[in-house]
Design a protein around this motif. Structure first.
Motif, mmCIF file in Angstrom:
data_model
loop_
_atom_site.group_PDB
_atom_site.id
_atom_site.type_symbol
_atom_site.label_atom_id
_atom_site.label_comp_id
_atom_site.label_asym_id
_atom_site.label_seq_id
_atom_site.Cartn_x
_atom_site.Cartn_y
_atom_site.Cartn_z
ATOM 1 N N ILE A 1 0.838 -1.202 0.000
ATOM 2 C CA ILE A 1 0.000 0.000 0.000
ATOM 3 C C ILE A 1 0.871 1.250 0.000
ATOM 4 C CG2 ILE A 1 -1.809 1.261 1.211
ATOM 5 C CD1 ILE A 1 -2.693 -1.420 -0.004
ATOM 6 N N THR A 2 1.852 1.281 0.875
ATOM 7 C CA THR A 2 2.709 2.472 0.950
ATOM 8 C C THR A 2 3.492 2.660 -0.346
ATOM 9 O OG1 THR A 2 4.449 1.152 2.022
ATOM 10 C CG2 THR A 2 2.903 2.318 3.448
ATOM 11 N N GLN A 3 3.900 1.570 -0.966
ATOM 12 C CA GLN A 3 4.667 1.678 -2.211
ATOM 13 C C GLN A 3 3.816 2.177 -3.371
ATOM 14 O OE1 GLN A 3 6.195 -2.278 -2.683
ATOM 15 N NE2 GLN A 3 7.573 -2.118 -0.913
ATOM 16 N N ASN A 4 2.530 1.889 -3.327
ATOM 17 C CA ASN A 4 1.636 2.274 -4.426
ATOM 18 C C ASN A 4 0.628 3.338 -4.014
ATOM 19 O OD1 ASN A 4 2.108 0.145 -6.763
ATOM 20 N ND2 ASN A 4 2.173 -0.997 -4.831
ATOM 21 N N LEU A 5 0.846 3.969 -2.860
ATOM 22 C CA LEU A 5 -0.151 4.899 -2.328
ATOM 23 C C LEU A 5 -0.452 6.061 -3.271
ATOM 24 C CD1 LEU A 5 -1.993 5.358 0.066
ATOM 25 C CD2 LEU A 5 -0.177 6.697 1.144
ATOM 26 N N PRO A 6 0.552 6.732 -3.851
ATOM 27 C CA PRO A 6 0.210 7.834 -4.768
ATOM 28 C C PRO A 6 -0.680 7.395 -5.926
ATOM 29 C CG PRO A 6 2.524 7.921 -4.190
ATOM 30 C CD PRO A 6 2.009 6.613 -3.669
ATOM 31 N N ARG B 1 -2.705 8.934 -12.251
ATOM 32 C CA ARG B 1 -1.714 9.688 -13.038
ATOM 33 C C ARG B 1 -2.149 11.154 -13.180
ATOM 34 N NH1 ARG B 1 -1.966 4.641 -15.853
ATOM 35 N NH2 ARG B 1 0.036 3.528 -15.706
ATOM 36 N N ALA B 2 -2.605 11.720 -12.073
ATOM 37 C CA ALA B 2 -3.103 13.099 -12.108
ATOM 38 C C ALA B 2 -2.019 14.078 -12.522
ATOM 39 C CB ALA B 2 -3.648 13.490 -10.729
ATOM 40 N N LEU B 3 -0.785 13.808 -12.158
ATOM 41 C CA LEU B 3 0.305 14.711 -12.535
ATOM 42 C C LEU B 3 0.535 14.717 -14.041
ATOM 43 C CD1 LEU B 3 2.862 13.936 -9.666
ATOM 44 C CD2 LEU B 3 1.165 15.772 -9.806
ATOM 45 N N GLU B 4 0.054 13.686 -14.723
ATOM 46 C CA GLU B 4 0.149 13.618 -16.182
ATOM 47 C C GLU B 4 -1.163 14.041 -16.842
ATOM 48 O OE1 GLU B 4 1.305 9.637 -17.096
ATOM 49 O OE2 GLU B 4 2.794 9.581 -15.488
ATOM 50 N N GLY B 5 -2.082 14.594 -16.052
ATOM 51 C CA GLY B 5 -3.357 15.037 -16.592
ATOM 52 C C GLY B 5 -4.409 13.965 -16.660
ATOM 53 N N PRO C 1 -6.357 12.008 -13.912
ATOM 54 C CA PRO C 1 -6.679 11.645 -12.526
ATOM 55 C C PRO C 1 -7.253 10.240 -12.431
ATOM 56 C CG PRO C 1 -8.280 13.211 -13.398
ATOM 57 C CD PRO C 1 -7.167 13.131 -14.389
ATOM 58 N N GLY C 2 -6.944 9.578 -11.334
ATOM 59 C CA GLY C 2 -7.433 8.223 -11.123
ATOM 60 C C GLY C 2 -7.518 7.922 -9.644
ATOM 61 N N GLY C 3 -7.764 6.663 -9.308
ATOM 62 C CA GLY C 3 -7.811 6.264 -7.915
ATOM 63 C C GLY C 3 -8.879 6.985 -7.114
ATOM 64 N N LEU C 4 -8.538 7.273 -5.868
ATOM 65 C CA LEU C 4 -9.483 7.940 -4.971
ATOM 66 C C LEU C 4 -9.908 9.301 -5.525
ATOM 67 C CD1 LEU C 4 -10.997 8.222 -2.302
ATOM 68 C CD2 LEU C 4 -8.857 9.020 -1.272
ATOM 69 N N LEU C 5 -8.991 10.038 -6.127
ATOM 70 C CA LEU C 5 -9.324 11.358 -6.665
ATOM 71 C C LEU C 5 -10.416 11.252 -7.718
ATOM 72 C CD1 LEU C 5 -8.847 14.390 -6.982
ATOM 73 C CD2 LEU C 5 -6.966 13.858 -8.565
ATOM 74 N N LEU C 6 -10.292 10.300 -8.623
ATOM 75 C CA LEU C 6 -11.305 10.148 -9.672
ATOM 76 C C LEU C 6 -12.628 9.666 -9.078
ATOM 77 C CD1 LEU C 6 -11.980 10.360 -12.636
ATOM 78 C CD2 LEU C 6 -11.160 8.017 -12.956
#
Length: 228
Positions: free
Chosen positions: A7-12, A18-22, A24-29
């Motif tokens: 989890i810690t290794q893949n947390l971002p 890939r929000a920094l690449e435009g 968004p995914g994961g919890l943000l999406l």
């Protein structure tokens, strides 16, 4: 012993993809989709409830038939219909995320309609008569007198609807929209040996999201009910 280092290794990636690449995914999406679908469902559902309250005869029957039809089928079918039918019938190729948002909003608006209409019809009938005798039209009575009273009364019901909506966003995995459940599955497929830890984390995040929404509304309702 569980190893939550995955989890810690893949947390971002789990939190924002890939929000920094435009992209968004994961919890943000998940949060973005929940907010967009929730707003659309609330607007459409309330408007349908107002139309059902104002109308009668076949118009009202059609609105109830539509709501019953939507509530009687699984959401996954609605997602598939919009995902495959919109391009084939209308030549419209919407982004996958927007298609899922529209499907969830359409599905949820039926529940919002029923909750809002129940709140309107629970109010004393004398308020309508008083408003009409004061010179208001039925529409003004509905919008200015009844609706402001009904919405706070049905807030607990609407909160339950929107908690279900948040969990329903997980069905976006079927069309590979990279929300939280999808990216959790991607991490699991990549690592292969930590499914328990990954999906315990995913379930905990959904629990915290839904619990936070419920608690926020409960506290806000308590403040509103407290005498000045």
């Amino acid at each position: 012993m569980p190893d939550f280092s995955v989890i810690t290794q893949n947390l971002p990636y789990l939190l924002w993809g890939r929000a920094l690449e435009g992209q968004p995914g994961g919890l943000l999406l998940t949060l973005i989709m929940s907010l967009e679908a929730g707003v659309l469902a609330l607007v459409v559902g309330v408007l349908l409830a107002l139309a059902a309250w104002l109308s009668g005869g076949w118009t009202r029957r059609i609105l109830f038939a539509w709501a019953d039809f939507i509530r009687g089928i699984p959401l996954i079918f609605v997602i598939f219909w919009l995902y495959f039918l919109l391009p084939s019938l209308f030549g419209v190729n919407l982004p996958d995320t927007i298609t899922v948002v529209l499907a969830i909003a359409w599905f949820t608006s039926a529940a919002v309609m029923y909750s809002t209409l129940a709140g309107l019809e629970a109010l004393p009938k004398g308020q309508v008569e008083a408003g009409l005798s004061a010179g208001f039209s039925r529409t003004k009575v509905l919008v200015n007198i009844l609706l402001p009273q009904a919405l706070p009364n049905v807030l607990p019901s609407l909160v339950g609807v929107f908690i279900s909506l948040i969990k329903d966003t997980s069905l976006a995995f079927i069309v590979n929209v990279p929300e939280l459940t999808t990216v959790a599955g991607q991490v699991n497929n990549r690592t292969q040996i930590y499914p328990t830890e990954i999906f315990l984390f995913t379930g905990a995040v959904y629990f915290l999201l839904c619990g936070a929404l419920s608690l926020t509304v409960h506290l806000a309702g308590g403040r509103r009910a407290r005498p000045a």
